[in-house]
Design an enzyme around this catalytic site. Structure first.
Site, short mmCIF file in Angstrom:
data_model
loop_
_atom_site.label_atom_id
_atom_site.label_comp_id
_atom_site.label_asym_id
_atom_site.label_seq_id
_atom_site.Cartn_x
_atom_site.Cartn_y
_atom_site.Cartn_z
N GLY A 161 0.81 -1.22 0.00
CA GLY A 161 0.00 0.00 0.00
C GLY A 161 0.84 1.27 0.00
O GLY A 161 0.55 2.23 -0.72
N SER A 162 1.90 1.28 0.79
CA SER A 162 2.72 2.50 0.88
C SER A 162 3.35 2.83 -0.47
O SER A 162 3.30 3.98 -0.91
CB SER A 162 3.81 2.32 1.94
OG SER A 162 3.23 2.06 3.20
N ASN A 205 -8.43 3.88 8.01
CA ASN A 205 -7.87 2.72 8.72
C ASN A 205 -8.07 2.78 10.23
O ASN A 205 -7.99 1.77 10.89
CB ASN A 205 -6.39 2.57 8.39
CG ASN A 205 -5.63 3.87 8.43
OD1 ASN A 205 -5.97 4.82 7.72
ND2 ASN A 205 -4.63 3.93 9.26
N GLN A 224 -7.86 -0.26 2.97
CA GLN A 224 -8.78 -0.84 3.96
C GLN A 224 -10.07 -1.36 3.31
O GLN A 224 -10.80 -2.14 3.92
CB GLN A 224 -9.14 0.20 5.03
CG GLN A 224 -8.00 0.53 5.97
CD GLN A 224 -7.63 -0.62 6.89
OE1 GLN A 224 -8.46 -1.45 7.25
NE2 GLN A 224 -6.38 -0.68 7.28
N HIS A 258 -1.85 -7.77 2.44
CA HIS A 258 -1.88 -8.25 3.84
C HIS A 258 -3.06 -7.69 4.64
O HIS A 258 -3.26 -8.06 5.79
CB HIS A 258 -0.54 -8.01 4.54
CG HIS A 258 -0.28 -6.61 5.00
ND1 HIS A 258 -0.44 -6.21 6.30
CD2 HIS A 258 0.17 -5.52 4.33
CE1 HIS A 258 -0.09 -4.93 6.42
NE2 HIS A 258 0.27 -4.49 5.23
N THR A 292 12.65 -7.99 -10.14
CA THR A 292 12.03 -9.28 -10.42
C THR A 292 10.77 -9.43 -9.58
O THR A 292 10.79 -9.17 -8.38
CB THR A 292 13.02 -10.41 -10.11
OG1 THR A 292 14.19 -10.19 -10.90
CG2 THR A 292 12.43 -11.77 -10.44
N CYS A 346 1.32 2.41 13.05
CA CYS A 346 2.47 3.25 12.77
C CYS A 346 2.68 4.28 13.87
O CYS A 346 3.77 4.72 14.11
CB CYS A 346 2.28 3.98 11.45
SG CYS A 346 1.36 3.03 10.26
C1 LIG Z 1 -1.98 -0.51 5.85
C2 LIG Z 1 -2.32 0.71 5.08
C3 LIG Z 1 -1.41 1.27 4.16
C4 LIG Z 1 -0.02 0.74 3.99
O1 LIG Z 1 0.00 -0.51 3.37
P1 LIG Z 1 1.33 -1.41 3.44
O2 LIG Z 1 1.08 -2.52 2.50
O3 LIG Z 1 1.44 -1.87 4.86
O4 LIG Z 1 2.46 -0.53 3.01
C5 LIG Z 1 -1.81 2.37 3.44
N1 LIG Z 1 -3.04 2.90 3.60
C6 LIG Z 1 -3.93 2.40 4.46
C7 LIG Z 1 -5.29 3.00 4.57
C8 LIG Z 1 -3.60 1.29 5.24
O5 LIG Z 1 -4.49 0.79 6.10
#
Ligand SMILES: *Cc1c(COP(=O)(O)O)cnc(C)c1O
Length: 394
Positions: A69-70, A150, A178, A200, A236, A323
Site C-alpha cells: 500500500g505504501s 484505517n 482498507q 496483507h 524481479t 504506525c
Molecule cells: C496498511 C495501510 C497502508 C499501507 O499498506 P502497506 O502494505 O502496509 O504498506 C496504506 N493505507 C492504508 C489506509 C492502510 O491501512
C-alpha cells in the site's frame, strides 16, 4: 488469543498459502526468462493480473504489482504530481486523515513547491464531494481521498468524489487499502483513476500490493530497473506473493456478502456493549463504517495502558494506527475529527474479521469495561473530574 487488529494486518488464508507454495518449489523461475520454468512463472503472473483486474473492474494492463500500500500510494501521488507539473499545475487536494503513506508524500511534494490542500474531516468521519468541488482550482492536478479510513473505519463517497474530479478533468486517486476485499470496488463506475491496495489487509501475504492506473495516466517510476511492470516498476516480480494476493482477493470478494453480514452482527454487539461505558464515545459514523471496525474513545485513560492490559488477557487490539502506537503523539485521525488531545489519547480500535466469534465479542465486552474502570480508579485526573475540579469532556 483473540485477534481484533485486522486493520493492522490479517492472518493469511489457507487458500492464499496453498496458491503460493508451487511458486516456491516447482515454478520458481524468473518470469523474464525465456525457458520453460520462467515462462510458466510469466504465465502465472498474467493470470494473477487478470484475476485482480476482474475483482476491481479494471483491465489487466492497468494493474501494476508493487511492494504494498505504501509504495502504491507513493507512486500514484508522485505520478499525478509530475504529470500536472508538466503543464504548470501544482495544486493537490487530499484530506487531513489520510494514511501517512499519502500525507508524508504530500509533505515532500510541498517542500518541492506543490500546494497541498488537506480538506477538514467532519466530526462523523466524512469528507463530502462538495468540499472537494469547492477546493478545486485551475491548477489542481490531483485529488487523493481514501476509500475507507484505517482508524475509524469511515467509508467515503468515492464514486461521487470521483465524479466531481472528472467533471473538472482532474485525476482521482483513492487509497483503498482498507476497502479492498471488504467493500465492493469497481474503478470504472466509481470514477477512480488511481487506486492502491495491499494484500496483507485481506488475508494475503505481506509486502505485496497493487497500483491500478487507468490507461492514459503516465506513471513516474519510484524504482528504476528492468522492463518489469511495463517499465514502470523495476525488480524481479515476487511471483509467490502475487499469486497469494490474487487468491486472497478473489476469496475475499467471493465471500464479501456473507462476511459482511456476520461482521455487522458482531460490530453491533461490540458498539452496543462499549457504549454502556460511561464517558465514552464512538469515533466515526455508526452506519457508514467498515463492517469490522469499532473505534472508541474513553475519557480519563491512556489507550496504551488499555492495550497492554488487554494483551494480558490475550486480546490483540490497537490504539490509533500501528504506525503511531509507540509514539506519544495522539492519532492525527482522531484530532482530524475534532477529538481533543486528552480524549484522543484514550482510544481503542478493534478491527474484526469473519473468523471472530460471538464468544470473542463477549470476552472483549467483559475485559474492556473492567480495565477502563481499573485505569480510571488509578488516575488522579479522573478523581479531579469526579470531584468536580476538572470538567468531563465526554
Ligand atoms: C496498511 C495501510 C497502508 C499501507 O499498506 P502497506 O502494505 O502496509 O504498506 C496504506 N493505507 C492504508 C489506509 C492502510 O491501512
Amino acid at each position: 488469543m483473540i485477534y481484533a487488529d485486522n486493520a493492522a494486518t490479517t492472518k493469511m488464508s489457507p487458500a492464499a498459502i496453498r496458491e503460493m507454495l508451487p511458486y516456491m518449489d516447482e515454478i520458481w523461475g524468473n518470469p523474464s526468462s525465456l525457458y520453460e520454468t520462467g515462462q510458466r512463472a510469466a504465465s502465472a503472473l498474467r493470470f494473477a493480473r487478470e484475476r485482480i483486474a476482474a475483482c476491481i473492474g479494471a483491465a489487466p494492463d492497468e494493474i501494476y504489482f508493487t511492494s504494498g500500500g505504501s509504495e502504491s500510494d507513493n507512486q500514484a501521488i508522485l505520478s499525478a504530481a509530475k504529470w500536472g507539473e508538466r503543464s504548470g499545475k501544482k495544486h493537490i487536494i487530499s484530506s487531513a486523515f489520510e494514511h501517512h503513506a499519502v500525507l508524508h508524500m504530500l509533505e515532500k511534494l510541498e517542500r518541492e513547491g506543490f500546494e497541498i490542500d488537506l480538506l477538514p474531516v467532519h466530526e462523523n468521519g466524512m469528507v463530502y464531494p462538495k468540499q472537494v468541488a469547492d477546493a478545486i482550482r485551475e491548477e489542481t492536478c490531483l485529488v487523493s481521498i481514501m476509500y475507507a479510513n484505517n482508524e475509524i473505519g469511515s467509508i467515503l463517497p468515492v464514486a461521487e468524489i470521483g465524479a466531481v474530479c472528472h467533471e473538472h478533468r482532474i485525476p482521482f486517486h483513492t487509497d483503498a487499502v482498507q476497502a479492498a476485499g471488504h467493500m465492493p470496488i469497481h474503478v470504472r463506475t466509481q470514477n477512480i483513476d488511481l487506486l492502491s491496495l495491499s494484500a496483507h489487509k485481506f488475508h494475503g501475504p505481506k509486502g505485496v500490493g497493487v497500483l491500478y492506473a487507468r490507461r492514459g495516466i503516465p506513471l513516474t517510476n519510484l524504482i528504476e530497473g528492468g522492463a518489469q511492470e511495463r517499465g514502470k516498476r523495476g525488480g524481479t516480480e515476487n511471483v509467490p506473493a502475487i499469486m497469494g494476493m490474487a487468491a486472497a482477493l478473489e476469496e475475499a470478494c467471493a465471500n464479501m456478502k456473507e462476511n459482511t453480514e456476520k461482521l455487522l452482527k458482531l460490530r453491533a454487539a461490540l458498539i452496543d456493549g462499549l457504549s454502556k461505558i460511561p464517558h465514552s464515545a464512538l469515533n466515526g459514523d455508526a452506519q457508514s463504517r467498515l463492517p469490522g471496525n469499532v473505534s472508541f474513545c474513553f475519557e480519563g485513560i491512556e489507550g496504551e495502558s488499555l492495550l497492554l492490559l488487554l494483551d494480558d488477557r490475550g486480546i490483540c487490539a490497537s490504539s490509533g494506527s500501528a504506525c503511531t502506537s509507540g509514539a506519544l503523539d495522539p492519532s492525527h485521525v482522531l484530532l482530524a475529527i475534532g477529538r481533543p488531545h486528552e480524549i484522543a489519547h484514550g482510544s481503542l480500535r478493534l478491527s474484526l474479521n469473519a473468523q471472530n466469534s460471538e464468544g470473542d465479542v463477549a470476552q472483549i465486552l467483559q475485559a474492556v469495561p473492567e480495565i477502563v474502570g481499573y485505569l480510571r480508579e488509578m488516575s488522579p485526573l479522573w478523581k479531579d473530574k469526579q470531584n468536580g475540579k476538572k470538567p468531563f469532556i465526554l
